[in-house]
Write a protein that holds these residues in place. Sequence first.
Motif, PDB file in Angstrom:
ATOM      1  N   ASN A 494       0.854  -1.178   0.000  1.00 47.52           N
ATOM      2  CA  ASN A 494       0.000   0.000   0.000  1.00 47.52           C
ATOM      3  C   ASN A 494       0.899   1.240   0.000  1.00 47.52           C
ATOM      4  N   TYR A 495       1.038   1.842  -1.151  1.00 41.99           N
ATOM      5  CA  TYR A 495       1.970   2.963  -1.303  1.00 41.99           C
ATOM      6  C   TYR A 495       1.337   4.246  -0.775  1.00 41.99           C
ATOM      7  N   GLU A 496       2.123   5.036  -0.052  1.00 42.18           N
ATOM      8  CA  GLU A 496       1.739   6.367   0.418  1.00 42.18           C
ATOM      9  C   GLU A 496       2.710   7.366  -0.202  1.00 42.18           C
ATOM     10  N   THR A 497       2.224   8.078  -1.226  1.00 46.59           N
ATOM     11  CA  THR A 497       3.084   8.916  -2.062  1.00 46.59           C
ATOM     12  C   THR A 497       2.686  10.372  -1.906  1.00 46.59           C
ATOM     13  N   GLN A 510       7.762   8.111  -7.182  1.00 41.79           N
ATOM     14  CA  GLN A 510       7.488   6.815  -6.560  1.00 41.79           C
ATOM     15  C   GLN A 510       7.924   5.692  -7.500  1.00 41.79           C
ATOM     16  N   THR A 588      -2.651   6.873  -4.506  1.00 43.67           N
ATOM     17  CA  THR A 588      -3.036   8.152  -3.921  1.00 43.67           C
ATOM     18  C   THR A 588      -1.802   9.000  -3.697  1.00 43.67           C
ATOM     19  N   ARG A 590      -0.452  12.773  -2.371  1.00 51.52           N
ATOM     20  CA  ARG A 590      -0.757  13.961  -1.605  1.00 51.52           C
ATOM     21  C   ARG A 590       0.144  15.107  -2.049  1.00 51.52           C
ATOM     22  N   ALA A 610      -4.338  12.179   6.362  1.00 57.76           N
ATOM     23  CA  ALA A 610      -4.274  10.930   5.592  1.00 57.76           C
ATOM     24  C   ALA A 610      -2.955  10.221   5.782  1.00 57.76           C
ATOM     25  N   ARG A 611      -1.848  11.030   5.817  1.00 56.62           N
ATOM     26  CA  ARG A 611      -0.545  10.393   5.968  1.00 56.62           C
ATOM     27  C   ARG A 611      -0.340   9.850   7.380  1.00 56.62           C
ATOM     28  N   SER A 615      -4.829   2.831   9.825  1.00 58.54           N
ATOM     29  CA  SER A 615      -5.500   1.893   8.943  1.00 58.54           C
ATOM     30  C   SER A 615      -6.827   1.455   9.566  1.00 58.54           C
TER      31      SER A 615
END
Length: 799
Positions: A494-497, A510, A588, A590, A610-611, A615
């Motif tokens: 689950n990437y957080e970019t 990313q 997603t 940001r 969000a960051r 979960s």
Amino acid sequence: MDRRRLCALMMLWAVVQLSCPGYSLRALRRTTGGRRGPTGLTGQDANGVPLRRSKRGWMWNQFFLLEEYTGTDMQYVGKLHSDGDRGDGSVRYVLTGEGAGTLFKIDEKSGDIHATKRLDREEKAFYILHAKAVNRLTNEALEGESEFIIKIHDINDNEPRFTKDPYIAQVAEMSDVGTSVIQVTATDADDATYGNSAKVVYSILEGQPYFSVDPETGLIKTALPGMDREVKQDYQVVIQAKDMAGQMGGLSGTTTVSITLSDVNDNPPRFSKTLYEFRVPESNELGSTVGVIHAMDADIGQNAEMNYKIIGSDGPGVFDVFANRSTQEGVIVLRKPLDYEKKRQYSLRVQVENPPPISRFYSMGPFRDEASVKVVVEDVDEPPVFERPSYIMEVREDAARNTIIGSVSASDPDDKHSLVRYTIDRRTDMDRVFNIHAGNGSVFILRELDREENAWHNISVIATEFNNPRQISRVPVYIRVLDVNDNAPTFATNYETFVCENAKANQRIQIVSATDPDEPLGGHRFIFSLAPEAVGKANFSVRDNKDNTAWILTRRNSYNSLQKSVYHVPVVIMDGEFPVQSSTNTLTIRVCTCDREGNMKLCNPEALTARAGLSTGALVAILLCVVILLMIVVLFAALRRQRKKEPLIISKEDVRDNVVSYNDEGGGEEDTQAFDIGTLRNPEAIEESKQRRDIIPETFYPPVRRPVAPAPPPSRDNNGDVRDFINQRLQDNDSDPTAPPYDSLATYAYEGNGSVAESLSSLESVTTEGDQDYNYLSEWGPRFKKLADMYGGDDDSDS
């Protein structure tokens, strides 16, 4: 010893003494040289003093005395005499030393010495004594003390005695003549230096002709060749030892020698039968005993140990034989499985032999023997036998139900060839994924398969005879599920970019990769691209690196978080297998404020939340913890409330200040037994004789009634003075002798009349139900019409 023989020996000894001067009992007198004058003077010395020569007395050396004297008088030893003894009794003879006064006595006047007791040379061979002659009157010694010896002469009065009785000896059987067995020894207590009284000669009295003895040394030897232990093992030999060199009149002693013949390997083993026959079921397990054979050997111990071996067989390696050392039997055991349908009989040739014998016994023949063994195999109803010990089958995971994936085969090995029925052991297939055809053993699937869930299935197939269901056998079946490309690839994580507001075009923000639960033979090959619907208005691009990874790049120079803080980029991932599987994954992104190096400094609240957000699983866990804490608090509060409710009596001794609480619920208006509502409404209506209803009436202690104060006039609402009613009840409880012997709390409830519609409580009702008037219900409107008809109508009808 015989008395006559002893007397004869003593007489012989007396003759010897009289005839031999050397054995005179008289002492010899020694004098000095020169002539002895009548005065005894021999001259003068240098001074003219006359010299006188004194006489020497008798000198003696030894006397001899015969042992074991049996006469009635004391035995005469000898006579002592001094030259100074003139026979006038003035001389007294004195004897001292060993045995003086006890064994030997001397006549003081004559000097005769006698032995008072019978003497034994074996106890003491000689005695040393001292004698002297003294003046009887002055007790002065006439001459010096002299020493002499009395020796005891030996006679043959002791027989030879052996050092052991009996002797134990052992000699090997079949020994040569003259083989030494044992040496015996006898001793004689008589004097070996005098005569032949102690000279011993050996002879054999019993044990001939098997053994002999050396007359001088006592060594026993074998005298007969070929003595066989198996014929006779034990011998008793009597040996005699005689003194006087074995001559007549000598004394003798005997002893017994027990001689045992020890075994040698001089006998070969022999089978008791030439043919042995055994019957054994074909179902016998490996290592089980088939039969026992036995060979006889007259020897014992190690010489009788048997060694068995199979020297011939029409079934090599099927049987083996070994010796049971405790019984020396040959045990035939099974080494390979038997099959009645293949071979029903076996023939063996077994040999038995001893350890190698001594070379001189080789002439007795070969020390081995042979026998034939016949083994008959018996038929047993056997379970079915599978063609293979295990089966491996393969099936595609997309195979349809009832697809046959393979088959097993088993047959009845017996002659009757019974039909076989197949089943699956459901303990190995709990989900009932597979099934098998009962007749032909075909295995097919009952449910859809998923290789990603279970790549292997291990089941057990049971084969059962139709005619005998107890005869069953099992075989393992291993089923491998082959992979089919039925899963689409997805993001590996689950990437957080995020993207910086000052980002440049074509800047990498990313790197993404993919995962696929399928396992293609050539490995995975993923293709990344931007979703077609997002190509025209995309703010970001996807570059496939051809190594199962892709870059996410920016397509413009700057972004504004105030205009748009979050971007959703759809990425399409396809695999390279057939059929092609693809999925669209949303990335997603940001928008954040960054420094010149591209490090994030600040994101808008939405992006930051969000960051830094949690979960779904974490939120669920937190909520669950909160609920558990609330339940604990509620439970703790309930427990505390229960603790506050003290028992009726806290202690058996402390009965003070206790509150009795009655929590009984009444039965409503129709419950007229618990209490009288009318009395609560009208205190004046209470009856004097009414008893308490919560306890057993006590006739011996009627409640004491106090005068009731006059009640004040009724209030405007005709409710009565409740305060006076309560005070009256308090006085009744205080003076009631039947009340509990501790403090109690009586609670009385009263409902006021503050409502505009007045109280609806039954407390304001009259005492009897017949006095109720329900006509007012018709004035309350249509909602109460039904009640007015029910109650008001009855009153009208009754009236």
